[in-house]
Write a protein that holds these residues in place. Structure first.
Motif, PDB file in Angstrom:
ATOM      1  N   PHE A 133       0.825  -1.201   0.000  1.00 15.63           N
ATOM      2  CA  PHE A 133       0.000   0.000   0.000  1.00 15.63           C
ATOM      3  C   PHE A 133       0.863   1.256   0.000  1.00 15.63           C
ATOM      4  O   PHE A 133       0.697   2.150  -0.827  1.00 15.63           O
ATOM      5  CB  PHE A 133      -0.909  -0.023   1.226  1.00 15.63           C
ATOM      6  N   TYR A 134       1.813   1.319   0.930  1.00 15.07           N
ATOM      7  CA  TYR A 134       2.726   2.460   0.995  1.00 15.07           C
ATOM      8  C   TYR A 134       3.705   2.470  -0.171  1.00 15.07           C
ATOM      9  O   TYR A 134       4.046   3.529  -0.709  1.00 15.07           O
ATOM     10  CB  TYR A 134       3.507   2.415   2.299  1.00 15.07           C
ATOM     11  N   GLY A 135       4.195   1.290  -0.555  1.00 11.42           N
ATOM     12  CA  GLY A 135       5.169   1.228  -1.642  1.00 11.42           C
ATOM     13  C   GLY A 135       4.611   1.778  -2.942  1.00 11.42           C
ATOM     14  O   GLY A 135       5.286   2.521  -3.665  1.00 11.42           O
ATOM     15  N   GLY A 136       3.368   1.445  -3.263  1.00 13.36           N
ATOM     16  CA  GLY A 136       2.758   1.956  -4.474  1.00 13.36           C
ATOM     17  C   GLY A 136       2.535   3.446  -4.443  1.00 13.36           C
ATOM     18  O   GLY A 136       2.601   4.127  -5.473  1.00 13.36           O
ATOM     19  N   MET A 137       2.286   4.005  -3.262  1.00 15.42           N
ATOM     20  CA  MET A 137       2.062   5.445  -3.123  1.00 15.42           C
ATOM     21  C   MET A 137       3.356   6.247  -3.181  1.00 15.42           C
ATOM     22  O   MET A 137       3.329   7.467  -3.373  1.00 15.42           O
ATOM     23  CB  MET A 137       1.348   5.741  -1.802  1.00 15.42           C
ATOM     24  N   SER A 138       4.486   5.578  -2.983  1.00 17.64           N
ATOM     25  CA  SER A 138       5.776   6.252  -3.000  1.00 17.64           C
ATOM     26  C   SER A 138       6.230   6.528  -4.428  1.00 17.64           C
ATOM     27  O   SER A 138       5.675   6.002  -5.391  1.00 17.64           O
ATOM     28  CB  SER A 138       6.833   5.390  -2.290  1.00 17.64           C
ATOM     29  N   ARG A 139       7.273   7.327  -4.555  1.00 17.44           N
ATOM     30  CA  ARG A 139       7.892   7.528  -5.865  1.00 17.44           C
ATOM     31  C   ARG A 139       8.762   6.328  -6.201  1.00 17.44           C
ATOM     32  O   ARG A 139       9.196   5.597  -5.311  1.00 17.44           O
ATOM     33  CB  ARG A 139       8.708   8.824  -5.857  1.00 17.44           C
ATOM     34  N   SER A 140       9.018   6.106  -7.471  1.00 15.95           N
ATOM     35  CA  SER A 140       9.722   4.897  -7.899  1.00 15.95           C
ATOM     36  C   SER A 140      11.119   4.792  -7.293  1.00 15.95           C
ATOM     37  O   SER A 140      11.632   3.697  -7.092  1.00 15.95           O
ATOM     38  CB  SER A 140       9.809   4.841  -9.424  1.00 15.95           C
ATOM     39  N   LYS A 141      11.736   5.929  -6.979  1.00 13.58           N
ATOM     40  CA  LYS A 141      13.079   5.913  -6.412  1.00 13.58           C
ATOM     41  C   LYS A 141      13.072   5.670  -4.903  1.00 13.58           C
ATOM     42  O   LYS A 141      14.139   5.641  -4.281  1.00 13.58           O
ATOM     43  CB  LYS A 141      13.801   7.224  -6.726  1.00 13.58           C
ATOM     44  N   SER A 142      11.880   5.493  -4.320  1.00 11.05           N
ATOM     45  CA  SER A 142      11.767   5.340  -2.873  1.00 11.05           C
ATOM     46  C   SER A 142      10.999   4.098  -2.453  1.00 11.05           C
ATOM     47  O   SER A 142      10.858   3.845  -1.255  1.00 11.05           O
ATOM     48  CB  SER A 142      11.066   6.570  -2.273  1.00 11.05           C
ATOM     49  N   ALA A 194       4.700   0.398  12.219  1.00 12.84           N
ATOM     50  CA  ALA A 194       4.915   0.480  10.778  1.00 12.84           C
ATOM     51  C   ALA A 194       4.067   1.579  10.135  1.00 12.84           C
ATOM     52  O   ALA A 194       4.494   2.206   9.161  1.00 12.84           O
ATOM     53  CB  ALA A 194       4.612  -0.863  10.125  1.00 12.84           C
ATOM     54  N   LEU A 195       2.876   1.827  10.657  1.00  5.12           N
ATOM     55  CA  LEU A 195       2.008   2.858  10.090  1.00  5.12           C
ATOM     56  C   LEU A 195       2.683   4.226  10.047  1.00  5.12           C
ATOM     57  O   LEU A 195       2.478   5.005   9.122  1.00  5.12           O
ATOM     58  CB  LEU A 195       0.715   2.974  10.914  1.00  5.12           C
ATOM     59  N   ILE A 196       3.496   4.522  11.037  1.00  2.00           N
ATOM     60  CA  ILE A 196       4.129   5.838  11.143  1.00  2.00           C
ATOM     61  C   ILE A 196       5.024   6.126   9.948  1.00  2.00           C
ATOM     62  O   ILE A 196       5.147   7.269   9.498  1.00  2.00           O
ATOM     63  CB  ILE A 196       4.959   5.924  12.444  1.00  2.00           C
ATOM     64  N   SER A 197       5.627   5.075   9.393  1.00  2.00           N
ATOM     65  CA  SER A 197       6.651   5.255   8.356  1.00  2.00           C
ATOM     66  C   SER A 197       6.131   6.004   7.135  1.00  2.00           C
ATOM     67  O   SER A 197       6.885   6.718   6.475  1.00  2.00           O
ATOM     68  CB  SER A 197       7.214   3.899   7.933  1.00  2.00           C
ATOM     69  N   GLY A 198       4.851   5.859   6.819  1.00  2.00           N
ATOM     70  CA  GLY A 198       4.322   6.509   5.629  1.00  2.00           C
ATOM     71  C   GLY A 198       4.392   8.025   5.679  1.00  2.00           C
ATOM     72  O   GLY A 198       4.454   8.684   4.635  1.00  2.00           O
ATOM     73  N   ASN A 242      12.772   1.365  -0.090  1.00  2.00           N
ATOM     74  CA  ASN A 242      12.977   1.870   1.254  1.00  2.00           C
ATOM     75  C   ASN A 242      11.666   1.887   2.028  1.00  2.00           C
ATOM     76  O   ASN A 242      11.618   1.517   3.212  1.00  2.00           O
ATOM     77  CB  ASN A 242      13.581   3.273   1.209  1.00  2.00           C
ATOM     78  N   MET A 243      10.600   2.304   1.363  1.00  2.00           N
ATOM     79  CA  MET A 243       9.300   2.362   2.018  1.00  2.00           C
ATOM     80  C   MET A 243       8.854   0.978   2.457  1.00  2.00           C
ATOM     81  O   MET A 243       8.369   0.780   3.580  1.00  2.00           O
ATOM     82  CB  MET A 243       8.272   2.964   1.052  1.00  2.00           C
ATOM     83  N   MET A 244       9.023   0.007   1.597  1.00  2.00           N
ATOM     84  CA  MET A 244       8.637  -1.360   1.934  1.00  2.00           C
ATOM     85  C   MET A 244       9.547  -1.940   3.002  1.00  2.00           C
ATOM     86  O   MET A 244       9.092  -2.657   3.905  1.00  2.00           O
ATOM     87  CB  MET A 244       8.645  -2.229   0.680  1.00  2.00           C
ATOM     88  N   MET A 245      10.817  -1.599   2.954  1.00  2.00           N
ATOM     89  CA  MET A 245      11.756  -2.079   3.963  1.00  2.00           C
ATOM     90  C   MET A 245      11.407  -1.561   5.359  1.00  2.00           C
ATOM     91  O   MET A 245      11.624  -2.248   6.362  1.00  2.00           O
ATOM     92  CB  MET A 245      13.176  -1.648   3.595  1.00  2.00           C
ATOM     93  N   MET A 246      10.852  -0.364   5.428  1.00  2.00           N
ATOM     94  CA  MET A 246      10.473   0.177   6.732  1.00  2.00           C
ATOM     95  C   MET A 246       9.374  -0.661   7.376  1.00  2.00           C
ATOM     96  O   MET A 246       9.331  -0.814   8.603  1.00  2.00           O
ATOM     97  CB  MET A 246      10.049   1.641   6.590  1.00  2.00           C
ATOM     98  N   SER A 247       8.485  -1.227   6.577  1.00  2.00           N
ATOM     99  CA  SER A 247       7.468  -2.129   7.107  1.00  2.00           C
ATOM    100  C   SER A 247       8.077  -3.464   7.525  1.00  2.00           C
ATOM    101  O   SER A 247       7.779  -3.992   8.606  1.00  2.00           O
ATOM    102  CB  SER A 247       6.365  -2.370   6.066  1.00  2.00           C
ATOM    103  N   TYR A 248       8.934  -4.000   6.680  1.00  2.00           N
ATOM    104  CA  TYR A 248       9.502  -5.312   6.984  1.00  2.00           C
ATOM    105  C   TYR A 248      10.398  -5.275   8.222  1.00  2.00           C
ATOM    106  O   TYR A 248      10.344  -6.186   9.057  1.00  2.00           O
ATOM    107  CB  TYR A 248      10.289  -5.836   5.773  1.00  2.00           C
ATOM    108  N   VAL A 249      11.199  -4.235   8.360  1.00  2.00           N
ATOM    109  CA  VAL A 249      12.069  -4.173   9.530  1.00  2.00           C
ATOM    110  C   VAL A 249      11.265  -3.875  10.793  1.00  2.00           C
ATOM    111  O   VAL A 249      11.664  -4.253  11.893  1.00  2.00           O
ATOM    112  CB  VAL A 249      13.201  -3.139   9.316  1.00  2.00           C
ATOM    113  N   SER A 250      10.115  -3.210  10.643  1.00  2.00           N
ATOM    114  CA  SER A 250       9.227  -3.002  11.792  1.00  2.00           C
ATOM    115  C   SER A 250       8.780  -4.344  12.352  1.00  2.00           C
ATOM    116  O   SER A 250       8.742  -4.547  13.573  1.00  2.00           O
ATOM    117  CB  SER A 250       8.007  -2.168  11.387  1.00  2.00           C
ATOM    118  N   ALA A 251       8.413  -5.265  11.463  1.00  2.00           N
ATOM    119  CA  ALA A 251       7.989  -6.588  11.912  1.00  2.00           C
ATOM    120  C   ALA A 251       9.116  -7.298  12.649  1.00  2.00           C
ATOM    121  O   ALA A 251       8.905  -7.900  13.714  1.00  2.00           O
ATOM    122  CB  ALA A 251       7.525  -7.414  10.717  1.00  2.00           C
TER     123      ALA A 251
END
Length: 430
Positions: free
Chosen positions: A26-35, A105-109, A38-47
């Motif tokens: 959800f967050y990864g798709g909303m991000s820019r392609s160059k980011s 993880a929600l905060i990262s967005g 990193n956006m997805m990694m912030m969720s995975y490392v949160s877990a």
């Protein structure tokens, strides 16, 4: 009750899925392609981080028996590392662990595109310790002295205060501390892949049944009483979760159409999340009419609220404040109007008592999360710092922080950053 424990294993897996991969998509798709990576990694490392921390001291701080600060939280060392916790408690612990994971993880967005990965890694265990674990005790343990459920009598079925208001206030505070992205308000920063966002939203909706329906707390003394409660309450929370989400989609799209002339896929995906957020605290407290009303109001108000960031110059990258904070407040307060189960709300003849209790719960959550996040936010800012360099932000945080890019559409870069390519070409022409 064997069926209950089987369901709770499924519910736990569903809630974990809400973070990885649902929120990441959800967050990864909303991000820019160059980011996006990193956006997805912030969720995975949160877990990874929050899950281990929860087992070490989070369960003890949230669900121990020795309360600290008059019911703010419990002793973190009482059940450290699940010491003296019976195996029959593991399912409940694992379920609550997934709540802690997605809240962080929600905060990262809100801070996408510009934050050092190392700063986020340091922030995670400290924030859940100072903010999430105490608020989860205040809300979910519901002891006599717990600050929100116990002392105020506020209802919160699955985390409108502990999860969504908590994450939303933390997002707001961090955005103010960290500052805007380079080019915010001047350059377009559109989602790069709305297909991923729509997929993530659908998975979030599916996972939310584990989130809400799995949050039943038994009041019955016998197996027969608990079975009857389980059958009745789970059906109500399932239907309410569904209807509120449907109403929120329509509310969001209607406002979007009025304000901007288009009903968008991003609006539909955002409406899904707004409805789910708002019904989270109210899922077991309202009837189906109340659920539809809460969803419709949340969808419409959140659709309006996300646009305020441009008016106030608040770079909440992926609308965490506009959806989770605003939606969480709406859902929590509207219990005071539509509650029809354990306590009657204003519209059901109950007067203002329930609304006042809900208001106090909201204010406590805002104050606790705001102070805890500000302390941590400034501590990190004045030590290792939050921001990557301006050059790295322009080139893309994926390469700067992870040495990767999400899409290798033209392999001419050979793993070299855009700025390095530019410098190389300039040198060749010199």
């Amino acid at each position: 009750m064997d069926g209950y424990y089987a369901w709770m294993l499924i519910a736990t897996a569903l809630v974990l899925m809400m973070t990885v991969p649902a929120l990441a998509l959800f967050y990864g798709g909303m991000s820019r392609s160059k980011s996006v990576l990193n956006m997805m990694m912030m969720s995975y490392v949160s877990a990874a981080i929050v899950g281990i921390v929860y087992v070490l001291w989070g369960w003890s701080m949230s669900w121990g028996s020795k309360e600290v600060l008059g019911g703010a939280f419990t002793n973190p060392f009482e059940f450290f590392g699940l010491k003296d916790v019976g195996h029959e408690t593991y399912i409940t612990m694992a379920f609550q662990m997934t709540f802690a994971i997605i809240t962080a993880a929600l905060i990262s967005g809100a801070i996408a595109d510009r934050v050092k990965f190392s700063a986020w890694v340091i922030f995670l265990p400290l924030w859940v310790t100072l903010s999430y674990f105490p608020l989860s005790h205040m809300v979910f343990s519901c002891t006599e002295d717990s600050w929100i459920c116990g002392r105020q009598g506020a209802q919160d079925y699955a985390g409108g205060t502990a999860v969504h208001i908590n994450a939303g206030i933390a997002a707001l505070v961090l955005v103010l501390i960290i500052g805007k992205r380079v080019g915010f308000g001047k350059q377009p920063m559109k989602p790069h892949n709305l297909t991923l966002t729509m997929l993530g939203a659908g998975l979030l909706w599916m996972g939310w049944y584990g989130f809400n329906v799995g949050s039943i707390v038994f009041a019955g003394a016998t197996d027969e009483e608990r079975t009857a409660q389980f059958m009745t309450e789970t059906g109500l929370t399932f239907v309410n979760t569904t209807l509120a989400t449907m109403a929120a989609i329509l509310g969001w799209l209607l406002v979007e159409r009025i304000l901007h002339g288009k009903a968008t896929s991003l609006g539909a995906a955002s409406g899904i999340v707004a409805g789910l957020v708002a019904i989270t605290p109210a899922a077991g407290a309202v009837d189906v009419g109340g659920a539809i009303a809460i969803g419709a109001v949340a969808g419409a108000v959140c659709a309006w609220a996300v646009g305020l960031k441009y008016k106030f110059g608040l770079d909440d990258s992926l609308d965490v404040v506009g959806v989770h904070l605003v939606g969480g407040i709406i859902g929590t307060l509207m219990i005071g109007l539509f509650s029809s189960q354990a306590v009657d709300g204003l519209f059901y003849g109950g007067g203002l008592d329930s609304l006042w209790a809900q208001t106090k719960g909201v204010l406590i959550a805002i104050a606790w999360s705001g102070v805890a996040t500000a302390i941590l936010g400034y501590a990190i800012k004045f030590t290792i710092g939050w921001r990557i360099s301006e050059e790295d932000e322009v080139d893309g945080i994926d390469f700067a922080e992870h040495g990767e890019s999400a899409y290798d559409l033209a392999s001419s870069s050979g793993g070299v950053s855009p700025s390095a390519l530019t410098a190389s070409k300039e040198g060749a022409h010199a």
